[in-house]
Design a protein around this motif. Structure first.
Motif, PDB file in Angstrom:
ATOM      1  N   GLY A  22      -3.635  -4.593 -17.797  1.00  0.00           N
ATOM      2  CA  GLY A  22      -4.808  -3.725 -17.832  1.00  0.00           C
ATOM      3  C   GLY A  22      -4.591  -2.475 -16.998  1.00  0.00           C
ATOM      4  O   GLY A  22      -4.970  -1.372 -17.374  1.00  0.00           O
ATOM      5  N   LEU A  23      -3.952  -2.638 -15.851  1.00  0.00           N
ATOM      6  CA  LEU A  23      -3.665  -1.499 -14.985  1.00  0.00           C
ATOM      7  C   LEU A  23      -2.489  -0.694 -15.486  1.00  0.00           C
ATOM      8  O   LEU A  23      -2.370   0.493 -15.233  1.00  0.00           O
ATOM      9  CB  LEU A  23      -3.329  -2.000 -13.562  1.00  0.00           C
ATOM     10  CG  LEU A  23      -4.484  -2.501 -12.717  1.00  0.00           C
ATOM     11  CD1 LEU A  23      -3.953  -3.267 -11.514  1.00  0.00           C
ATOM     12  CD2 LEU A  23      -5.342  -1.329 -12.256  1.00  0.00           C
TER      13      LEU A  23
ATOM     14  N   TYR B 208      -6.322  -6.759  -8.324  1.00  0.00           N
ATOM     15  CA  TYR B 208      -7.646  -6.253  -7.957  1.00  0.00           C
ATOM     16  C   TYR B 208      -7.597  -5.516  -6.626  1.00  0.00           C
ATOM     17  O   TYR B 208      -8.291  -4.540  -6.408  1.00  0.00           O
ATOM     18  CB  TYR B 208      -8.628  -7.417  -7.755  1.00  0.00           C
ATOM     19  CG  TYR B 208      -9.218  -8.005  -8.991  1.00  0.00           C
ATOM     20  CD1 TYR B 208      -9.882  -7.221  -9.919  1.00  0.00           C
ATOM     21  CD2 TYR B 208      -9.141  -9.382  -9.217  1.00  0.00           C
ATOM     22  CE1 TYR B 208     -10.448  -7.784 -11.045  1.00  0.00           C
ATOM     23  CE2 TYR B 208      -9.714  -9.956 -10.338  1.00  0.00           C
ATOM     24  CZ  TYR B 208     -10.375  -9.147 -11.253  1.00  0.00           C
ATOM     25  OH  TYR B 208     -10.931  -9.700 -12.352  1.00  0.00           O
TER      26      TYR B 208
ATOM     27  N   ARG C  84       0.010  -0.024 -10.766  1.00  0.00           N
ATOM     28  CA  ARG C  84       0.009   1.090 -11.725  1.00  0.00           C
ATOM     29  C   ARG C  84       1.359   1.770 -11.798  1.00  0.00           C
ATOM     30  O   ARG C  84       1.768   2.229 -12.851  1.00  0.00           O
ATOM     31  CB  ARG C  84      -1.012   2.157 -11.300  1.00  0.00           C
ATOM     32  CG  ARG C  84      -2.413   1.843 -11.701  1.00  0.00           C
ATOM     33  CD  ARG C  84      -3.305   3.093 -11.575  1.00  0.00           C
ATOM     34  NE  ARG C  84      -4.675   2.664 -11.638  1.00  0.00           N
ATOM     35  CZ  ARG C  84      -5.481   2.599 -10.588  1.00  0.00           C
ATOM     36  NH1 ARG C  84      -5.074   2.986  -9.404  1.00  0.00           N
ATOM     37  NH2 ARG C  84      -6.703   2.153 -10.719  1.00  0.00           N
TER      38      ARG C  84
ATOM     39  N   GLU D  33       3.030   5.344  -2.763  1.00  0.00           N
ATOM     40  CA  GLU D  33       2.727   6.779  -2.723  1.00  0.00           C
ATOM     41  C   GLU D  33       3.959   7.667  -2.542  1.00  0.00           C
ATOM     42  O   GLU D  33       3.864   8.874  -2.647  1.00  0.00           O
ATOM     43  CB  GLU D  33       1.759   7.080  -1.565  1.00  0.00           C
ATOM     44  CG  GLU D  33       0.441   6.340  -1.645  1.00  0.00           C
ATOM     45  CD  GLU D  33      -0.427   6.826  -2.802  1.00  0.00           C
ATOM     46  OE1 GLU D  33      -0.152   7.909  -3.359  1.00  0.00           O
ATOM     47  OE2 GLU D  33      -1.378   6.102  -3.154  1.00  0.00           O
ATOM     48  N   PHE D  34       5.112   7.071  -2.207  1.00  0.00           N
ATOM     49  CA  PHE D  34       6.249   7.901  -1.844  1.00  0.00           C
ATOM     50  C   PHE D  34       7.396   7.759  -2.834  1.00  0.00           C
ATOM     51  O   PHE D  34       8.062   6.729  -2.896  1.00  0.00           O
ATOM     52  CB  PHE D  34       6.720   7.571  -0.411  1.00  0.00           C
ATOM     53  CG  PHE D  34       5.723   7.995   0.621  1.00  0.00           C
ATOM     54  CD1 PHE D  34       5.840   9.228   1.250  1.00  0.00           C
ATOM     55  CD2 PHE D  34       4.633   7.194   0.926  1.00  0.00           C
ATOM     56  CE1 PHE D  34       4.890   9.648   2.172  1.00  0.00           C
ATOM     57  CE2 PHE D  34       3.674   7.598   1.846  1.00  0.00           C
ATOM     58  CZ  PHE D  34       3.814   8.825   2.474  1.00  0.00           C
TER      59      PHE D  34
ATOM     60  N   LEU E 147      -4.491  -8.840 -15.908  1.00  0.00           N
ATOM     61  CA  LEU E 147      -4.857  -7.838 -14.907  1.00  0.00           C
ATOM     62  C   LEU E 147      -3.767  -6.780 -14.767  1.00  0.00           C
ATOM     63  O   LEU E 147      -4.043  -5.581 -14.704  1.00  0.00           O
ATOM     64  CB  LEU E 147      -5.104  -8.499 -13.546  1.00  0.00           C
ATOM     65  CG  LEU E 147      -6.350  -9.378 -13.429  1.00  0.00           C
ATOM     66  CD1 LEU E 147      -6.376 -10.082 -12.072  1.00  0.00           C
ATOM     67  CD2 LEU E 147      -7.611  -8.545 -13.609  1.00  0.00           C
TER      68      LEU E 147
ATOM     69  N   PRO F  27      -4.430  -2.056  -6.599  1.00  0.00           N
ATOM     70  CA  PRO F  27      -4.176  -1.582  -7.963  1.00  0.00           C
ATOM     71  C   PRO F  27      -3.094  -0.501  -8.058  1.00  0.00           C
ATOM     72  O   PRO F  27      -2.344  -0.470  -9.029  1.00  0.00           O
ATOM     73  CB  PRO F  27      -5.536  -1.043  -8.422  1.00  0.00           C
ATOM     74  CG  PRO F  27      -6.341  -0.867  -7.182  1.00  0.00           C
ATOM     75  CD  PRO F  27      -5.831  -1.861  -6.196  1.00  0.00           C
ATOM     76  N   GLN F  28      -2.998   0.367  -7.049  1.00  0.00           N
ATOM     77  CA  GLN F  28      -2.081   1.501  -7.185  1.00  0.00           C
ATOM     78  C   GLN F  28      -0.632   1.057  -7.357  1.00  0.00           C
ATOM     79  O   GLN F  28       0.101   1.592  -8.193  1.00  0.00           O
ATOM     80  CB  GLN F  28      -2.230   2.432  -5.963  1.00  0.00           C
ATOM     81  CG  GLN F  28      -1.415   3.713  -6.040  1.00  0.00           C
ATOM     82  CD  GLN F  28      -1.802   4.623  -7.203  1.00  0.00           C
ATOM     83  OE1 GLN F  28      -2.820   4.441  -7.847  1.00  0.00           O
ATOM     84  NE2 GLN F  28      -0.956   5.594  -7.494  1.00  0.00           N
TER      85      GLN F  28
ATOM     86  N   PRO G 146      -0.275  -0.829 -18.933  1.00  0.00           N
ATOM     87  CA  PRO G 146       0.057  -1.438 -20.229  1.00  0.00           C
ATOM     88  C   PRO G 146       1.552  -1.427 -20.539  1.00  0.00           C
ATOM     89  O   PRO G 146       2.021  -2.237 -21.336  1.00  0.00           O
ATOM     90  CB  PRO G 146      -0.704  -0.554 -21.233  1.00  0.00           C
ATOM     91  CG  PRO G 146      -1.715   0.188 -20.441  1.00  0.00           C
ATOM     92  CD  PRO G 146      -1.189   0.311 -19.051  1.00  0.00           C
TER      93      PRO G 146
ATOM     94  N   VAL H 116       0.819  -1.206   0.000  1.00  0.00           N
ATOM     95  CA  VAL H 116       0.000   0.000   0.000  1.00  0.00           C
ATOM     96  C   VAL H 116       0.858   1.264   0.000  1.00  0.00           C
ATOM     97  O   VAL H 116       0.958   1.978  -0.995  1.00  0.00           O
ATOM     98  CB  VAL H 116      -0.978   0.021   1.205  1.00  0.00           C
ATOM     99  CG1 VAL H 116      -1.908   1.209   1.117  1.00  0.00           C
ATOM    100  CG2 VAL H 116      -1.781  -1.263   1.266  1.00  0.00           C
ATOM    101  N   CYS H 117       1.519   1.510   1.126  1.00  0.00           N
ATOM    102  CA  CYS H 117       2.150   2.812   1.342  1.00  0.00           C
ATOM    103  C   CYS H 117       3.330   3.114   0.402  1.00  0.00           C
ATOM    104  O   CYS H 117       3.459   4.237  -0.069  1.00  0.00           O
ATOM    105  CB  CYS H 117       2.587   2.937   2.796  1.00  0.00           C
ATOM    106  SG  CYS H 117       1.331   2.339   3.933  1.00  0.00           S
TER     107      CYS H 117
END
Lengths: 217, 113
Positions: A184-185, A148, A155, A126-127, A181, A151-152, A187, A122-123
């Motif tokens: 898709g997130l 699923y 990405r 973002e950094f 999957l 996703p971040q 390419p 997760v974290c």
């Protein structure tokens, strides 16, 4: 009195990341941010990567963990410089921590620094740490449905390693679905199937990494 | 729990802006947050209460404005509202990699006295 602020809350981290990027560019060193859940095989991938590349790439490792020096000791045992950052509960590394770690490395002697981020899907997404590439390691034991759920992080990854493929016969892991999957997130992501235990797939991954950092051949 | 780090950043911005204005006290902090950002407003609130103790911002009310998420499907040429962080087009069901809105996180304004 109302004061308009309009400031991105992560701006300070982004500034520190930009400073890291500039410092490393001036020494021609590439920073790689390796992210994964706990137990995906980050340290094993790093050790396998070092074995493949050490003859032609000067490598150091920054280890991020909540506690302990287990990982940095394993890297130092390979005679590779390693800096341990203990976040003491913090769930991710930030650019300031990396800036401090860089002060302890001989940048002139290095081509590439691999960061092992804190095990977390997760974290760390973002950094920005000032890295040139973000790599995500997943393993077949985690299941093919992780894109699923997180996703971040899929990405933002430039490459996704699927580790522990030697365990595929024992896992309910649908490789084709997983690839679909992820792409898709994201390419543009490069995907590599590896097994650190059986030393499979590491050559293709390290060739990609070496070319990503401009150290081919 | 990355909201802890985010709240530290938030508090730094708020204090710096309040000091610049010569304010003694911050009464409101307006934060804009994307619907599909990975940051949880209740968590930021929790950390803010603890971290702001003894600062200009102690006791300030956090007011969140949510930006509704939006995505664009290139294949169908439509804009739509994604219903989860794993974004798929409601028409063709293909995954959509980029959100056009909904991942923001910034301090919009503060109210000082």
């Amino acid at each position: 009195m109302r004061i308009e602020v309009r400031q991105n809350i992560l701006a300070r981290n982004d500034e520190a990341a930009a400073a890291n990027r500039a410092l490393l560019a001036s020494h021609d060193v590439t920073l790689v941010n390796l992210m994964a859940a706990p137990g995906a095989g980050k340290t094993s991938v790093i050790m396998g990567t070092i074995e493949e590349l050490r003859s032609r790439v000067g490598i150091a490792v920054i280890e991020g963990d909540i506690a302990s020096e287990v990982d940095s000791l394993a890297i130092e045992a390979m005679d590779i410089p390693a800096i341990q950052i203990n976040t003491g509960g913090g769930c991710h590394l930030n650019a300031g921590m990396i800036g401090t770690a860089l002060e302890h490395l001989d940048l002139e002697a290095l081509d590439m620094i691999i960061i092992e981020n804190v095990g977390n899907l997760v974290c760390p997404a973002e950094f920005d740490l000032g890295e040139e590439s973000r790599i995500l390691i997943t393993s077949v034991t985690e299941g093919h449905d992780k894109p699923y759920k997180y996703p971040q992080i899929f990405r933002v990854a430039d490459a996704v390693l699927i580790n522990k493929v030697d365990l595929l016969p024992y896992c309910d892991f649908d490789m084709a679905r997983f690839r679909e999957l992820v792409l898709g997130l994201n390419p543009g992501a490069s995907l590599f199937e590896v097994s650190c235990t059986e030393e499979r797939g590491l050559a293709a991954w390290t060739a990609w990494l070496a070319s990503a950092v401009g150290r081919v051949g | 729990m990355h909201e802890f780090a985010v709240t530290e950043g938030l508090l730094e911005i708020v204090q710096a802006e309040a000091r610049k204005a010569g304010a003694r006290k911050v009464s409101e902090v307006h934060v804009t947050i994307g619907e599909l950002s990975t940051f949880v407003d209740r968590s930021i609130e929790f950390y803010f209460t603890e971290l702001s103790r003894g600062t200009l911002a102690e006791g300030a009310e956090l007011v969140f404005t949510t930006v509704e998420a939006s995505a664009w499907c290139d294949l169908c040429d439509i804009e739509f509202h994604p219903d989860s962080a794993f974004v798929t087009c409601p028409e063709c069901h293909s995954p959509v990699p980029v959100l056009s809105r909904g991942q923001e996180l910034y301090v919009d304004s503060i109210e000082v006295g």
